[in-house]
Motif scaffolding. Structure first.
Motif, PDB file in Angstrom:
ATOM      1  N   LYS A   1       0.823  -1.220   0.000  1.00 10.95           N
ATOM      2  CA  LYS A   1       0.000   0.000   0.000  1.00 10.95           C
ATOM      3  C   LYS A   1       0.852   1.263   0.000  1.00 10.95           C
ATOM      4  O   LYS A   1       0.340   2.362  -0.232  1.00 10.95           O
ATOM      5  CB  LYS A   1      -0.940  -0.001   1.201  1.00 10.95           C
ATOM      6  CG  LYS A   1      -0.237   0.055   2.551  1.00 10.95           C
ATOM      7  CD  LYS A   1      -1.225  -0.060   3.691  1.00 10.95           C
ATOM      8  CE  LYS A   1      -0.518  -0.053   5.053  1.00 10.95           C
ATOM      9  NZ  LYS A   1      -1.466  -0.252   6.169  1.00 10.95           N
TER      10      LYS A   1
ATOM     11  N   THR B   1       3.386   2.864  -5.492  1.00  5.64           N
ATOM     12  CA  THR B   1       2.562   3.049  -6.685  1.00  5.64           C
ATOM     13  C   THR B   1       3.388   2.618  -7.889  1.00  5.64           C
ATOM     14  O   THR B   1       4.560   2.998  -8.013  1.00  5.64           O
ATOM     15  CB  THR B   1       2.144   4.521  -6.854  1.00  5.64           C
ATOM     16  OG1 THR B   1       1.431   4.939  -5.688  1.00  5.64           O
ATOM     17  CG2 THR B   1       1.258   4.690  -8.077  1.00  5.64           C
TER      18      THR B   1
ATOM     19  N   LYS C   1      -2.626  -4.814  -7.715  1.00 12.00           N
ATOM     20  CA  LYS C   1      -1.878  -3.784  -8.446  1.00 12.00           C
ATOM     21  C   LYS C   1      -2.065  -3.905  -9.956  1.00 12.00           C
ATOM     22  O   LYS C   1      -1.527  -3.098 -10.717  1.00 12.00           O
ATOM     23  CB  LYS C   1      -0.389  -3.881  -8.109  1.00 12.00           C
ATOM     24  CG  LYS C   1      -0.039  -3.533  -6.669  1.00 12.00           C
ATOM     25  CD  LYS C   1      -0.196  -2.062  -6.386  1.00 12.00           C
ATOM     26  CE  LYS C   1       0.305  -1.702  -4.989  1.00 12.00           C
ATOM     27  NZ  LYS C   1       0.083  -0.260  -4.680  1.00 12.00           N
TER      28      LYS C   1
ATOM     29  N   ASP D   1       3.454   1.352 -12.285  1.00 10.92           N
ATOM     30  CA  ASP D   1       2.826   1.225 -13.594  1.00 10.92           C
ATOM     31  C   ASP D   1       2.791  -0.274 -13.897  1.00 10.92           C
ATOM     32  O   ASP D   1       3.828  -0.870 -14.208  1.00 10.92           O
ATOM     33  CB  ASP D   1       3.642   1.965 -14.653  1.00 10.92           C
ATOM     34  CG  ASP D   1       3.012   1.885 -16.044  1.00 10.92           C
ATOM     35  OD1 ASP D   1       2.218   0.955 -16.288  1.00 10.92           O
ATOM     36  OD2 ASP D   1       3.332   2.735 -16.888  1.00 10.92           O
TER      37      ASP D   1
END
Length: 278
Positions: A197, A200, A227, A202
């Motif tokens: 958590k 972040t 994710k 891609d």
């Protein structure tokens, strides 16, 4: 049969010498090894060797270092059985037997250009370190480098000086946690999945490399799914199942796979439907 011919057999160990021993924790040590022949081991990150001691036995040990120009390699060994306890009692200059390298390592060329998310649980950092160090040595070939590491307690953290180095690098995103803190610990507390958590990513550009205790895999894979990382971008190591290294004893067989030959590193789609694999 001449010695050179004998050493070309995958069944016969090659003599090697311990060059350095570094304590990591109360139960783990790092051994720097060189083959007595002077040749390079010729491994890729994620492979393993069979280590033998005359009169004691032989066992598979993960290689913890990337290929080195001085032809040495490192083995991180936990004292957990007769062989590994005997190895812990050795000194610099002592000799051991080495067979290998064996197995299927991480797909280095496939990973180039991608963001890398390393997920290491406990002693899983030992084999994963070979690829971490490789990616840092070839930093320009990769995108983001993210490392998540979890240990059961602060005293069981491995490679502490390297953890500090990774945490201090501006081109590395490093997070770690412990399951149980002590009075000295000021960092994250909780299982390794609690770190997800905090990052972040891609998902289409990210490759996830996972190595840890068996219980960790299914929970980490759930976080990876959240994710939205494609299954084809996920690799795991199942090294714990290996024994002979040659696919002959059947000890590591999972359906039609031999972990010591087809693995220990697998792309997740290869094993997602093999219930006994995870």
């Amino acid at each position: 049969m001449h010695t050179a011919e004998k050493l070309s057999s995958p069944y016969l160990p090659e003599p090697a010498t311990i060059q350095k021993i570094t304590p990591l924790t109360e139960t783990e040590k790092l051994f720097l090894i060189s083959l007595d022949s002077g040749r390079s081991l010729g491994h890729v990150p994620g492979q393993f060797v069979e280590v033998s001691l005359f009169g004691i036995g032989e066992g598979p040990i993960s290689i913890s270092s990337p290929p080195s120009p001085d032809n040495t390699f490192e083995l991180g060994i936990r004292a957990a059985g007769n062989l590994t306890r005997a190895l812990h009692n050795l000194k610099v200059g002592d000799r051991i037997g080495i067979r290998g390298p064996f197995g299927n390592g991480f797909p280095v060329e496939t990973l180039m250009g991608k963001d890398l998310l390393f997920v290491a649980g406990g002693i899983g950092l030992v084999p994963l370190r070979s690829l971490i160090k490789y990616s840092l040595e070839h930093r320009a070939a990769f995108g983001r480098i993210m490392i998540l590491f979890g240990a059961r307690s602060p005293k069981e953290r491995l490679f502490t000086s390297e953890l500090a180095e990774w945490a201090g690098r501006k081109d590395v995103e490093f997070l770690e946690t412990v399951d149980r803190a002590d009075d000295s610990w000021k960092g994250n507390v909780g299982v390794i999945t609690t770190l997800f958590k905090k990052i972040t990513i891609d998902p289409r550009k990210t490759a996830v490399l996972i190595v840890g205790p068996p219980v960790m895999y299914k929970y980490v894979l759930l976080e990876v799914k959240v994710k939205d990382v494609p299954k084809s971008n996920v690799w795991l190591s199942l090294e714990r199942r290996m024994k002979c290294g040659l696919g002959k004893c059947g000890h590591c067989q999972i359906n039609n796979y031999y972990v010591c030959q087809d693995g220990p590193v697998f792309a997740y789609p290869q094993i997602e439907d093999k219930e006994e694999a995870l």
